[in-house]
Motif scaffolding. Structure first.
Motif, PDB file in Angstrom:
ATOM      1  N   ALA A 119     -36.927   0.830  33.117  1.00 56.38           N
ATOM      2  CA  ALA A 119     -38.569   0.998  33.436  1.00 56.38           C
ATOM      3  C   ALA A 119     -39.225  -0.210  33.563  1.00 56.38           C
ATOM      4  O   ALA A 119     -40.187  -0.463  34.341  1.00 56.38           O
ATOM      5  N   GLN A 120     -38.810  -1.371  33.468  1.00 54.73           N
ATOM      6  CA  GLN A 120     -39.279  -2.803  33.478  1.00 54.73           C
ATOM      7  C   GLN A 120     -38.796  -3.160  34.796  1.00 54.73           C
ATOM      8  O   GLN A 120     -39.518  -4.193  35.465  1.00 54.73           O
ATOM      9  N   ARG A 121     -37.801  -2.673  35.675  1.00 57.18           N
ATOM     10  CA  ARG A 121     -37.554  -2.936  36.850  1.00 57.18           C
ATOM     11  C   ARG A 121     -37.767  -2.093  38.136  1.00 57.18           C
ATOM     12  O   ARG A 121     -37.715  -2.372  39.056  1.00 57.18           O
ATOM     13  N   PRO A 123     -39.891   2.050  38.501  1.00 55.27           N
ATOM     14  CA  PRO A 123     -40.547   3.345  37.998  1.00 55.27           C
ATOM     15  C   PRO A 123     -39.457   4.366  37.955  1.00 55.27           C
ATOM     16  O   PRO A 123     -38.717   4.623  38.616  1.00 55.27           O
ATOM     17  N   LEU A 146     -45.578  -1.646  28.168  1.00 56.39           N
ATOM     18  CA  LEU A 146     -45.141  -1.118  29.702  1.00 56.39           C
ATOM     19  C   LEU A 146     -46.201   0.100  29.998  1.00 56.39           C
ATOM     20  O   LEU A 146     -46.672   0.623  29.068  1.00 56.39           O
ATOM     21  N   ARG A 147     -46.741   0.321  31.002  1.00 54.73           N
ATOM     22  CA  ARG A 147     -47.514   1.217  31.529  1.00 54.73           C
ATOM     23  C   ARG A 147     -46.797   2.702  31.461  1.00 54.73           C
ATOM     24  O   ARG A 147     -45.702   2.370  32.161  1.00 54.73           O
ATOM     25  N   ASN A 236     -45.050   2.403  34.717  1.00 56.09           N
ATOM     26  CA  ASN A 236     -43.489   2.012  34.634  1.00 56.09           C
ATOM     27  C   ASN A 236     -42.788   3.097  34.514  1.00 56.09           C
ATOM     28  O   ASN A 236     -41.687   3.268  34.835  1.00 56.09           O
TER      29      ASN A 236
END
Length: 316
Positions: A119-121, A123, A146-147, A236
């Protein structure tokens, strides 16, 4: 005024109740029904996994034909979604000091990644069976900065009801918002009513509070209620139950650990033991798997079954 109606002077002794017995001209033709199996949403790999579910557990032999863009069913590196919030990855005995930043590494090589690493890299979408799993995953995403976006909203996932049960357990009735919950003095009294009514939804929420504790869970639920609402295109990670994901689709879909507990549900596959198959569970996993357009990330149960050859079937 108020008199009888005049009788029909020429009554039909054999009235036809259907003046037009065959209004559809297609009834004059002979035709056969055919199932539309070609799917343009995903390609052959995701279709192959979906076909394996239907063949192994429902004995369906009319396969989906994946005609969409090429994609992958991610069998590895193993993503451990067995934790409540799906955030803890399996330990790596040989960690790589220079991890590959590519958000789509070779699915059969590399070090373990958890759902939040992905998720950080790029969506992603995380699908689960129960709202409890969704709420715990949302909490962990919030802690990691994280959003996240919840399909149907965080209140639609039962956040407010869980918060009120925590307040009831702490005997803080004046802060409870749900009218029905506010009528009870203790959680045990409420529990007995729920058990007598066989209310599965409220029973699951009570078990959620019992498992995680009213004090800590209340704090997390209030944090989730205060979290900013993020539109899906800016998130994310998108969180959803499978029920609310019907009709939707995403590029990267992760399946939570509470999906497809086939070890306790399978009858037709000897490797999984003698328990009766749950057709409902298979249908839920099938819906979840077919939400993916490009990459479908299996949980530990489904990954094990696929690697053992239990669920893999080549596209016909």
């Amino acid at each position: 005024l108020g008199g009888r109606r005049n009788p029909n002077p020429n009554p039909d002794p054999n009235p036809n109740p259907n003046p037009n017995p065959n209004p559809n001209p297609m009834h004059r033709f002979t035709y056969t029904h055919k199932r539309l199996t070609r799917v343009w949403r995903f390609g052959v790999d995701i279709a192959g996994f979906s076909n394996a579910l239907l063949k192994a557990f429902k004995k369906e032999h009319e396969p989906l034909l994946g005609a969409g863009q090429e994609g992958n069913v991610i069998l590895g590196p193993p993503t451990n979604l067995a934790q409540a919030g799906a955030g803890q990855s399996e330990p790596n005995p040989n960690p790589n000091p220079n991890p590959n930043p590519n958000p789509n590494p070779n699915p059969n090589q590399g070090e373990p990644r958890d759902v939040f690493w992905w998720a950080q890299r790029a969506p992603i979408t995380f699908l689960c069976r129960q709202n409890a799993t969704l709420l715990l995953t949302a909490r962990e995403a919030l802690q990691k900065g994280l959003r996240f976006h919840v399909i149907g909203g965080i209140e639609g996932a039962g956040c407010g009801e869980v918060r009120d049960l925590c307040l009831l357990a702490l005997e803080r009735q004046d802060e409870i918002q749900h009218n029905w919950v506010r009528r009870f003095k203790t959680l045990d009294t409420f529990r007995r009513v729920v058990e007598n009514n066989k209310d599965l939804s409220w029973g699951a929420r009570i078990n959620f509070v019992d498992k995680h504790g009213a004090n800590s869970l209340l704090k997390f639920m209030e944090e989730l209620q205060r979290a900013p609402v993020v539109p899906p295109e800016s998130a994310n990670i998108i969180l959803s139950t499978v029920h609310k994901a019907k009709g939707l689709e995403w590029d990267d879909v992760f399946l939570a650990a509470d999906l497809g507990e086939l070890k306790a549900a399978a009858q037709e596959v000897p490797d999984f033991g003698p328990m009766p198959v749950s057709i409902e569970e298979i249908n839920i996993v099938y819906v979840a798997a077919t939400r993916a357009r490009r990459r479908l990330h299996l949980n530990a149960d489904l990954r094990r079954a696929t690697l053992e050859g239990t669920l893999w079937m080549p596209q016909l």
